[in-house]
Design a protein around this motif. Structure first.
Motif, PDB file in Angstrom:
ATOM      1  N   ALA A 275       0.807  -1.219   0.000  1.00  0.00           N
ATOM      2  CA  ALA A 275       0.000   0.000   0.000  1.00  0.00           C
ATOM      3  C   ALA A 275       0.841   1.272   0.000  1.00  0.00           C
ATOM      4  O   ALA A 275       0.317   2.345  -0.299  1.00  0.00           O
ATOM      5  N   PHE A 276       2.133   1.169   0.330  1.00  0.00           N
ATOM      6  CA  PHE A 276       2.978   2.349   0.429  1.00  0.00           C
ATOM      7  C   PHE A 276       3.969   2.373  -0.726  1.00  0.00           C
ATOM      8  O   PHE A 276       4.337   1.337  -1.283  1.00  0.00           O
ATOM      9  N   GLU A 277       4.440   3.583  -1.050  1.00  0.00           N
ATOM     10  CA  GLU A 277       5.439   3.753  -2.096  1.00  0.00           C
ATOM     11  C   GLU A 277       6.739   4.267  -1.491  1.00  0.00           C
ATOM     12  O   GLU A 277       6.723   5.134  -0.610  1.00  0.00           O
ATOM     13  N   ARG A 278       7.855   3.718  -1.963  1.00  0.00           N
ATOM     14  CA  ARG A 278       9.222   4.144  -1.606  1.00  0.00           C
ATOM     15  C   ARG A 278       9.602   3.848  -0.162  1.00  0.00           C
ATOM     16  O   ARG A 278      10.695   3.357   0.087  1.00  0.00           O
ATOM     17  N   GLY A 279       8.715   4.131   0.778  1.00  0.00           N
ATOM     18  CA  GLY A 279       9.053   3.862   2.167  1.00  0.00           C
ATOM     19  C   GLY A 279       8.032   4.487   3.090  1.00  0.00           C
ATOM     20  O   GLY A 279       7.105   5.186   2.663  1.00  0.00           O
ATOM     21  N   VAL A 280       8.207   4.211   4.373  1.00  0.00           N
ATOM     22  CA  VAL A 280       7.346   4.778   5.409  1.00  0.00           C
ATOM     23  C   VAL A 280       8.115   5.903   6.081  1.00  0.00           C
ATOM     24  O   VAL A 280       9.182   5.678   6.654  1.00  0.00           O
ATOM     25  N   GLY A 281       7.573   7.136   6.012  1.00  0.00           N
ATOM     26  CA  GLY A 281       8.309   8.293   6.516  1.00  0.00           C
ATOM     27  C   GLY A 281       7.959   8.712   7.921  1.00  0.00           C
ATOM     28  O   GLY A 281       8.798   9.265   8.631  1.00  0.00           O
ATOM     29  N   ALA A 282       6.715   8.471   8.357  1.00  0.00           N
ATOM     30  CA  ALA A 282       6.301   8.907   9.697  1.00  0.00           C
ATOM     31  C   ALA A 282       5.161   8.028  10.176  1.00  0.00           C
ATOM     32  O   ALA A 282       4.334   7.564   9.396  1.00  0.00           O
ATOM     33  N   LEU A 283       5.117   7.808  11.517  1.00  0.00           N
ATOM     34  CA  LEU A 283       4.113   6.954  12.150  1.00  0.00           C
ATOM     35  C   LEU A 283       3.608   7.610  13.421  1.00  0.00           C
ATOM     36  O   LEU A 283       4.340   8.374  14.067  1.00  0.00           O
TER      37      LEU A 283
ATOM     38  N   ALA B   3       6.820  14.929  10.408  1.00  0.00           N
ATOM     39  CA  ALA B   3       6.220  14.470  11.661  1.00  0.00           C
ATOM     40  C   ALA B   3       4.712  14.346  11.482  1.00  0.00           C
ATOM     41  O   ALA B   3       4.095  15.070  10.696  1.00  0.00           O
ATOM     42  N   VAL B   4       4.109  13.409  12.227  1.00  0.00           N
ATOM     43  CA  VAL B   4       2.671  13.216  12.218  1.00  0.00           C
ATOM     44  C   VAL B   4       2.250  12.823  13.630  1.00  0.00           C
ATOM     45  O   VAL B   4       3.026  12.200  14.371  1.00  0.00           O
TER      46      VAL B   4
ATOM     47  N   SER C 208      -9.924  11.992  15.955  1.00  0.00           N
ATOM     48  CA  SER C 208     -10.325  12.386  14.605  1.00  0.00           C
ATOM     49  C   SER C 208      -9.498  13.548  14.085  1.00  0.00           C
ATOM     50  O   SER C 208      -9.625  13.936  12.925  1.00  0.00           O
ATOM     51  N   CYS C 209      -8.631  14.096  14.932  1.00  0.00           N
ATOM     52  CA  CYS C 209      -7.785  15.228  14.541  1.00  0.00           C
ATOM     53  C   CYS C 209      -6.339  14.767  14.416  1.00  0.00           C
ATOM     54  O   CYS C 209      -5.778  14.204  15.362  1.00  0.00           O
ATOM     55  N   ILE C 210      -5.747  15.006  13.245  1.00  0.00           N
ATOM     56  CA  ILE C 210      -4.360  14.600  12.961  1.00  0.00           C
ATOM     57  C   ILE C 210      -3.592  15.831  12.501  1.00  0.00           C
ATOM     58  O   ILE C 210      -4.122  16.669  11.760  1.00  0.00           O
ATOM     59  N   VAL C 211      -2.358  15.942  12.938  1.00  0.00           N
ATOM     60  CA  VAL C 211      -1.486  17.051  12.547  1.00  0.00           C
ATOM     61  C   VAL C 211      -0.280  16.497  11.817  1.00  0.00           C
ATOM     62  O   VAL C 211       0.329  15.514  12.256  1.00  0.00           O
ATOM     63  N   THR C 212       0.070  17.096  10.674  1.00  0.00           N
ATOM     64  CA  THR C 212       1.327  16.782   9.978  1.00  0.00           C
ATOM     65  C   THR C 212       2.116  18.059   9.820  1.00  0.00           C
ATOM     66  O   THR C 212       1.533  19.154   9.682  1.00  0.00           O
ATOM     67  N   SER C 213       3.435  17.940   9.834  1.00  0.00           N
ATOM     68  CA  SER C 213       4.287  19.105   9.614  1.00  0.00           C
ATOM     69  C   SER C 213       5.497  18.677   8.814  1.00  0.00           C
ATOM     70  O   SER C 213       5.867  17.500   8.780  1.00  0.00           O
TER      71      SER C 213
ATOM     72  N   CYS D 114       8.877  19.864  13.845  1.00  0.00           N
ATOM     73  CA  CYS D 114       8.399  19.094  14.999  1.00  0.00           C
ATOM     74  C   CYS D 114       7.229  19.809  15.663  1.00  0.00           C
ATOM     75  O   CYS D 114       7.026  21.006  15.475  1.00  0.00           O
ATOM     76  N   PHE D 115       6.452  19.050  16.437  1.00  0.00           N
ATOM     77  CA  PHE D 115       5.372  19.624  17.231  1.00  0.00           C
ATOM     78  C   PHE D 115       5.100  18.715  18.409  1.00  0.00           C
ATOM     79  O   PHE D 115       5.532  17.566  18.460  1.00  0.00           O
ATOM     80  N   VAL D 116       4.340  19.240  19.397  1.00  0.00           N
ATOM     81  CA  VAL D 116       3.984  18.476  20.570  1.00  0.00           C
ATOM     82  C   VAL D 116       2.640  18.993  21.089  1.00  0.00           C
ATOM     83  O   VAL D 116       2.331  20.183  20.982  1.00  0.00           O
ATOM     84  N   PHE D 117       1.802  18.059  21.596  1.00  0.00           N
ATOM     85  CA  PHE D 117       0.508  18.435  22.167  1.00  0.00           C
ATOM     86  C   PHE D 117       0.669  18.736  23.661  1.00  0.00           C
ATOM     87  O   PHE D 117       1.305  17.972  24.397  1.00  0.00           O
ATOM     88  N   LEU D 118       0.070  19.828  24.094  1.00  0.00           N
ATOM     89  CA  LEU D 118       0.072  20.182  25.510  1.00  0.00           C
ATOM     90  C   LEU D 118      -1.142  19.569  26.213  1.00  0.00           C
ATOM     91  O   LEU D 118      -2.141  19.221  25.564  1.00  0.00           O
ATOM     92  N   PRO D 119      -1.110  19.439  27.541  1.00  0.00           N
ATOM     93  CA  PRO D 119      -2.237  18.817  28.254  1.00  0.00           C
ATOM     94  C   PRO D 119      -3.565  19.541  28.054  1.00  0.00           C
ATOM     95  O   PRO D 119      -4.624  18.917  28.095  1.00  0.00           O
ATOM     96  N   ASP D 120      -3.531  20.854  27.828  1.00  0.00           N
ATOM     97  CA  ASP D 120      -4.778  21.600  27.668  1.00  0.00           C
ATOM     98  C   ASP D 120      -5.313  21.566  26.244  1.00  0.00           C
ATOM     99  O   ASP D 120      -6.307  22.234  25.942  1.00  0.00           O
ATOM    100  N   GLY D 121      -4.695  20.811  25.356  1.00  0.00           N
ATOM    101  CA  GLY D 121      -5.166  20.706  23.991  1.00  0.00           C
ATOM    102  C   GLY D 121      -4.465  21.616  23.016  1.00  0.00           C
ATOM    103  O   GLY D 121      -4.623  21.466  21.798  1.00  0.00           O
ATOM    104  N   ASP D 122      -3.684  22.597  23.482  1.00  0.00           N
ATOM    105  CA  ASP D 122      -2.914  23.445  22.571  1.00  0.00           C
ATOM    106  C   ASP D 122      -1.760  22.655  21.962  1.00  0.00           C
ATOM    107  O   ASP D 122      -1.382  21.579  22.457  1.00  0.00           O
TER     108      ASP D 122
END
Length: 880
Positions: A358-366, A411-412, A420-425, A448-456
């Motif tokens: 199902a993937f092409e070339r390789g898997v870049g982020a998980l 990153a993902v 239901s909410c996904i972030v990619t950068s 890069c990114f990181v989720f804070l405890p309050d949802g930000d």
């Protein structure tokens, strides 16, 4: 078809003309052969008594030099021209006639004898200072030679022969020379009437033909014949080992960490183990204590992947791990598809295989989802569109898929409060997705990114800024799920680093760590992005690539120079895992300690301690290091560079005690003699340079040069007495040299068949020719090493595998034990001084594997005539 000539017609026409010319030349050669043989037989009938022709054992007349034994063979053997089965070359068969009792089949050759039984100068395909009569590789046409003058002197023939004997000598020479023409003939007569398919193939072929009388074995690489003489102690090839060796390998330690070109590569499991990857292996490392000894920790390895691992994700339970691999090809050229493995870190068993095909070339982020206990896995592949897909982890089914962007995705992650909410950068973007595929904002380059405890959400960008993204109600102009979802907007900003921010990590106490690229700073941030504490990573470790929180206040930092550091912001950091950052080629093991030395294209020379699994020291060579060897005393080490320069360093002080340049070509091998009196240096200028060495190895002076190879030197070994060298070259030659006698080439290779070698690293030779796979093009084997107890041979191939064969390995298609783990061609293998471990180097994956040798052991060399019972029936290989 029209009459216009296509672009490929010219080469095709030239090839057809060349083939026609070759056939005409071969027809002329065959006519010459037939005429010469007919004339020789006619004169033999007239001058030799019938009893001699019938093989009655009557000794040949003393003055008949045409029936004399070849040099180095018993004088009681009578040569006759025969064709052996599938043999493509007419050879001299030795038929013993009655003689005095007690004669062996191989007494020393007479003084001054320099010809060999087959009449060739080199065992390989090249011409190495050979005489005019030396045949070249098959398929190379040579002009027909005019008949030799009757007074042309011949080596080893008597100059005092009577006039009546000279015509017979001339005719005998003509018959032998005509027989040599059969080497270049493709007729079935020269193969004893066998099927034409038994002849050697074209480029890329590898075939073996055997002299069943016990004289020589011949194999072909790229159509070139390589003749190897059978030692006198081996009466039959059938008595040689036929199965894989009883010894096996177990992966003991992996040196290095892939930080130079990958992310999502460092996590801490619930067990406290640190998980990261290099090459095809995912490493689970327990810092401190453990089976590795003080300071070395312990390692376990997940080895289910078939190509390089590029990213990791840890399940919320802290036990399951997902790892994605890149695409590749196997040794037969068949594609290896990228795939994601979900596996248990406690048992190292694969639980699920996600996305095969199902993937092409390789898997870049998980990324695993967190809000629903890891029910979903998000995968971004390395195709041009960087396809974003969501999978059901329990069933392995794809639930959603969308094209994300043509720019690289770095990153993902799932929102920990809403799956239901996904972030990619990545490059030039940060995208916020719901499962319907809507995307919202496009800020700058976001590594890069990181989720804070309050949802930000906090993001780090290429300008060194940390942006805080907060939720805000959606309006009708915002694309998404009917405006029912909230969207994100920038609510705060702080300039954190000079240059790009490579990593962000949320700590258990709610603070955030950021890792800088250019400034190599590690900064701890409190609420409101207030800097609390910081530390700087030393320059020689590189920039921060990944951050993971260990036990207590401990931090683990992965760097861009493939190092894994351990420590905290107050006390600083020290390395626990280190490695090279570019392609590796040079490897040597210490003569008396469990230490080994490596060098490569990153210009670093590293000494490793195999007991503590740690780097003892490293220095910057300023140039690419390609080969190395310890002096027998272990006090110094010689290192060959890619500029023709070679160094000798003191292993204790790391000081350079000698700096010499030989030519301007790269050096491929350096090797001390077993007594330490000589140093041989093989260069790509086709010369082996010999230096005499002082007792401590610190001083050296030019002794001579071994010149005769027609291509660059690839491997060489010293004899056990330190007087002779065996060498291989790029065009598959096997040459022998008398170093003590003045660096002279030994033209009579037959006399070297019983010589004992202190090491065996040459990839071509009778004792190891069985390691070559069928269909080899001559470049499939990069390195070879015989164990010190002379029981096994380790082989590094071009297909990411390490093999273990029995020694000697002198049977075609010999079975082996095969081991994977490297993600690139394996460039070198060496046994440690006591044969307890084997070290292997990856090429472009820059990995170092230390294997423990298990099974049959014991000191002392193997017997000259092997008598071990094969442990397994013959097979091409055993996958272990």
């Amino acid at each position: 078809m029209d009459g216009a000539a296509g672009p490929g017609d010219g080469p095709a026409r030239e090839a057809l003309q060349s083939l026609s010319q070759r056939l005409r030349v071969q027809e002329q050669e065959m006519e010459l052969v037939k005429a010469a043989l007919a004339e020789a037989l006619r004169l033999l009938r007239l001058q030799v008594p019938p009893s001699s022709l019938q093989g009655s054992g009557t000794p040949a007349p003393p003055g008949d030099s045409s029936l004399a034994a070849p040099p180095g063979l018993p004088p009681t053997c009578t040569p006759s021209l025969v064709s052996r089965g599938t043999q493509t070359e007419t050879e001299v068969e030795l038929k013993s006639s009655p003689g005095p009792p007690g004669l062996s089949n191989g007494p020393p050759a007479p003084q001054g004898a320099s010809e060999e039984p087959s009449g060739t100068q080199s065992e390989g395909g090249g011409s190495s200072s050979s005489g005019a009569g030396s045949p070249g590789p098959p398929g190379i046409l040579r002009p027909l030679q005019p008949p030799q003058r009757a007074d042309t002197p011949r080596r080893n023939s008597s100059s005092s022969s009577s006039p009546s004997e000279r015509p017979r000598q001339k005719l005998s020479r003509k018959a032998i020379s005509s027989a040599n023409l059969l080497v270049r003939s493709g007729s079935t007569e020269s193969r004893g009437g066998k099927d034409p398919l038994s002849s050697p193939g074209g480029p890329g072929s590898r075939r073996s033909n055997y002299n069943l009388e016990g004289i020589s074995v011949k194999m072909f690489l790229r159509g070139r014949p390589i003749t190897m003489y059978i030692p006198s102690g081996i009466r039959s090839l059938e008595e040689l080992p036929s199965g894989p060796p009883p010894e096996t390998l177990s992966l003991d330690w992996v040196y290095g960490y892939r930080g130079r070109d990958s992310r999502s590569n460092l996590f801490v499991l619930r067990s406290g183990e640190v998980v990261y990857f290099i090459a095809c292996v995912v490493v689970l490392y327990r810092p401190g204590g453990g089976p590795g000894g003080p300071g070395g920790g312990g390692q376990r390895h997940y080895r289910g992947h078939t190509d390089c691992v590029r990213c990791l994700a840890v399940h919320p339970d802290g036990v399951r791990v997902a790892s994605g691999q890149t695409a590749g090809v196997d040794k037969d050229g068949k594609p290896l598809q990228p795939v994601v493995h979900i596996w248990d870190s406690e048992t190292l068993l694969k639980l699920q295989e996600i996305g095969l095909g199902a993937f092409e070339r390789g898997v870049g982020a998980l990324a695993f989802s967190a809000a629903d206990q890891g029910a979903f896995l998000c995968v971004v592949d390395d195709s041009n569109e960087h396809m974003l897909s969501v999978w059901d982890c329990s069933r392995g089914m794809k639930l959603a898929e969308i094209k994300s962007t043509n720019d690289s995705v770095l990153a993902v992650g799932f929102n920990p409060r809403d799956s239901s909410c996904i972030v990619t950068s990545g490059k030039s973007h940060v995208h916020f997705w719901n499962w319907s595929g809507g995307k919202y904002k496009k800020p700058k380059f976001i590594p890069c990114f990181v989720f804070l405890p309050d949802g930000d959400i906090l993001t780090g960008d290429s300008e060194g800024n940390i942006l805080t993204w907060g939720r805000s109600p959606s309006d009708s102009k915002t694309p998404g799920r009917g405006g029912a979802k909230e969207t994100y907007g920038i609510v705060a900003q702080a300039h954190a680093h000079e240059g790009s921010i490579f990593a962000l990590c949320l700590r258990r106490d709610g603070t955030v760590l950021s890792g800088g690229g250019r400034d190599r700073r590690l900064v701890q941030w409190g609420p409101g992005l207030v800097a609390l504490q910081e530390a700087e990573i030393p320059e020689h470790f590189g920039a921060v690539r990944a951050i993971a929180e260990g036990l207590g206040s401990e931090l683990l930092v992965g760097t861009t120079k493939n190092a894994l550091l351990r420590g905290d912001l107050a006390q600083g950091f020290s390395p626990v895992i280190q490695g090279h950052t570019d392609e590796l080629w040079g490897l040597c093991t210490h003569p008396s300690q469990n230490r080994f030395l490596t060098c490569g294209h990153d210009r670093q020379l590293c000494l490793w301690d195999g007991e503590s699994h740690a780097l003892a020291w490293s220095i910057d060579l300023k140039e690419t290091g390609l080969c190395a060897d310890f002096h027998p005393s272990g006090a110094v080490v010689a290192v060959g560079l890619n500029t023709g320069r070679w160094l000798v360093l003191d292993t204790e002080t790391r000081e350079i005690v000698s700096d010499v340049i030989d030519g301007n070509e790269q050096l491929s091998v350096v090797r001390y003699s077993p007594d330490g009196l000589y140093l041989a240096i093989g260069s790509h200028d086709n010369v082996i340079y010999i230096y005499s060495v002082s007792s401590d190895g610190a001083k050296s002076s030019r002794f001579g040069r071994c010149m005769g190879h027609s291509s660059f030197i690839t491997h060489l070994d010293w004899s056990k007495d330190g007087n002779f060298i065996m060498s291989n070259s790029g065009d598959y030659e096997i040459l022998y040299w008398d170093v003590a006698g003045g660096c002279k080439q030994l033209k009579n290779r037959y006399e070297s068949r019983d010589r004992e070698w202190a090491t065996y690293t040459c990839v071509l030779g009778f004792h190891v020719y069985g390691v070559w796979p069928d269909g080899s093009d001559g470049t499939d084997i990069n390195s070879l090493c015989r164990s010190h107890n002379e029981r096994v041979v380790a082989v590094a191939d071009d297909f990411c595998k390490v093999h273990l064969f029995q020694y000697p390995c002198a049977r075609a298609k010999a079975p082996s034990r095969m081991y994977g783990g490297h993600g690139s061609h394996v460039t070198s293998v060496r046994f440690t001084h006591d044969d307890s471990h084997l070290v292997s180097l990856g090429g472009k994956d820059a990995s170092i594997f230390q294997w423990r040798v298990l099974g049959a052991g014991g000191a002392g060399p193997a017997p000259a005539t092997p008598s071990r019972t094969p442990s397994l029936s013959p097979a091409s290989s055993l996958d272990v």
